[in-house]
Design a protein around this motif. Structure first.
Motif, PDB file in Angstrom:
ATOM      1  N   GLU A  30       2.488   4.019   1.311  1.00  0.00           N
ATOM      2  CA  GLU A  30       2.402   2.947   2.305  1.00  0.00           C
ATOM      3  C   GLU A  30       1.055   2.926   3.026  1.00  0.00           C
ATOM      4  N   GLY A  31       0.210   3.898   2.758  1.00  0.00           N
ATOM      5  CA  GLY A  31      -1.113   3.918   3.369  1.00  0.00           C
ATOM      6  C   GLY A  31      -1.326   5.090   4.311  1.00  0.00           C
ATOM      7  N   TRP A  32      -2.453   5.035   5.034  1.00  0.00           N
ATOM      8  CA  TRP A  32      -2.790   6.081   6.007  1.00  0.00           C
ATOM      9  C   TRP A  32      -1.870   5.993   7.218  1.00  0.00           C
ATOM     10  N   TYR A  66       3.651   8.075  12.576  1.00  0.00           N
ATOM     11  CA  TYR A  66       3.152   6.892  13.277  1.00  0.00           C
ATOM     12  C   TYR A  66       2.349   6.044  12.288  1.00  0.00           C
ATOM     13  N   ARG A  67       2.833   4.831  12.040  1.00  0.00           N
ATOM     14  CA  ARG A  67       2.134   3.913  11.151  1.00  0.00           C
ATOM     15  C   ARG A  67       1.507   2.787  11.968  1.00  0.00           C
ATOM     16  N   SER A  68       0.422   2.254  11.457  1.00  0.00           N
ATOM     17  CA  SER A  68      -0.299   1.221  12.192  1.00  0.00           C
ATOM     18  C   SER A  68       0.463  -0.094  12.200  1.00  0.00           C
ATOM     19  N   GLN A 105       1.801  -3.953   9.290  1.00  0.00           N
ATOM     20  CA  GLN A 105       2.946  -4.873   9.287  1.00  0.00           C
ATOM     21  C   GLN A 105       2.540  -6.253   9.797  1.00  0.00           C
ATOM     22  N   GLY A 106       1.228  -6.520   9.840  1.00  0.00           N
ATOM     23  CA  GLY A 106       0.737  -7.826  10.251  1.00  0.00           C
ATOM     24  C   GLY A 106       0.688  -8.028  11.749  1.00  0.00           C
ATOM     25  N   GLU A 107       0.847  -6.949  12.545  1.00  0.00           N
ATOM     26  CA  GLU A 107       0.810  -7.079  13.995  1.00  0.00           C
ATOM     27  C   GLU A 107      -0.579  -6.751  14.530  1.00  0.00           C
TER      28      GLU A 107
END
Length: 294
Positions: free
Chosen positions: A190-192, A203-205, A209-211
């Motif tokens: 899903e990425g960094w 904790y994901r950015s 999620q387009g926010e």
């Protein structure tokens, strides 16, 4: 402490005088004179800040402090009323902000048909530097930036250094981050992302999620030479680094009061305006984690 410092100085001076080659003696003495001048300025800043704090917390009054230092009461007032003590959180001399270069290929610039190729500094990092520059100048610090070349080879063994560089751009920074037992960067399908090792929370950015938000790591990390530390800032995306500066603008005095120059790490969450891309909200979302014994 004074006796220990005097003894160390005497040893250094004695060793210098014992050098038999006059050219070598001149070269070494020249280097030491330069270092003494640099450190002298930093010692003065630390002294003035400590005097300011001694008076502010009521530990001594001006007359008592003057007697302790062997100077006049007027001199105490002159030295202690300078720049705010929280400036020491960023540095005691000229602050250097190291910004990472990255390869930017295939993006148009200024409407031209020709793509931009070669190493550049992310626009978001430049904006973060500008906000940090404004903060530093407001509290009386001189500040400048330098580029971290492709490959991430940055000279960390120096005072008054702030590094803004994600671990993917610098294997050296990635290795130093591994010394943090509390927080770390990670990467999966899903990425960094960032991980709190104490709670296991990932904790994901919000940007993924387009926010309009991001999360950043903020800490004071050990130098490779073991002789000090440097401040480190890195968002999951570059926009998140600006959130740290936005937060520091509000909390610098409190942060300095709690941490001084001790090592720490924490995570800062922020949101930005989708039109101007300026940071509009920021908050600390983990404790100030500290290494054992620091």
């Amino acid at each position: 402490m004074k006796k220990q410092l005097d003894a160390a100085f005497d040893v250094t001076l004695s060793q210098l005088k014992e050098l038999t080659d006059p050219l070598e003696r001149a070269k070494v003495a020249h280097v030491l004179v330069g270092r003494a001048q640099d450190y002298g300025t930093e010692f003065q800043v630390v002294r003035n800040e400590a005097m300011n704090e001694t008076l502010r917390v009521g530990q001594l009054n001006s007359t008592q402090l003057a007697a302790e230092l062997g100077i006049s009461k007027g001199r105490v007032s002159q030295l202690a009323k300078g720049a705010p003590p929280e400036r020491l959180f960023l540095g005691s001399g000229k602050v250097i902000v190291a910004l990472a270069e990255k390869l930017e290929d295939g993006k148009l610039k200024d409407g031209r048909d020709k793509p931009v190729q070669g190493p550049v500094i992310a626009t978001e990092d430049v904006q973060t530097y500008e906000r940090l520059r404004e903060l530093a100048e407001e509290i009386g610090l001189e500040i400048a930036f330098e580029r971290i070349p492709l490959g991430g080879n940055v000279r960390l063994n120096r005072n008054n250094l702030v590094v803004i560089c994600g671990p993917r751009l610098s294997p050296l920074i990635e290795q130093i981050l591994e010394s943090d037992p509390h927080l770390r960067f990670g990467k999966d399908d899903e990425g960094w992302h960032l991980v709190d090792r104490n709670t296991g929370q990932v904790y994901r950015s919000p940007m993924d999620q387009g926010e309009n938000g991001d999360i950043a790591y903020f800490g004071r990390l050990p130098r490779p030479d073991g002789q000090g530390t440097f401040l480190y800032i890195a968002g999951i995306h570059a926009r998140g680094s600006g959130g740290v500066i936005h937060w520091l603008n509000q909390e610098l005095a409190n942060v300095h009061r709690e941490l001084k120059a001790r090592r720490f790490s924490t995570l800062i969450s922020s949101r930005f305006d989708p039109e101007s891309l300026e940071i509009v909200e920021s908050e600390r979302i983990t404790p100030f984690y500290r290494p054992e014994g620091s």
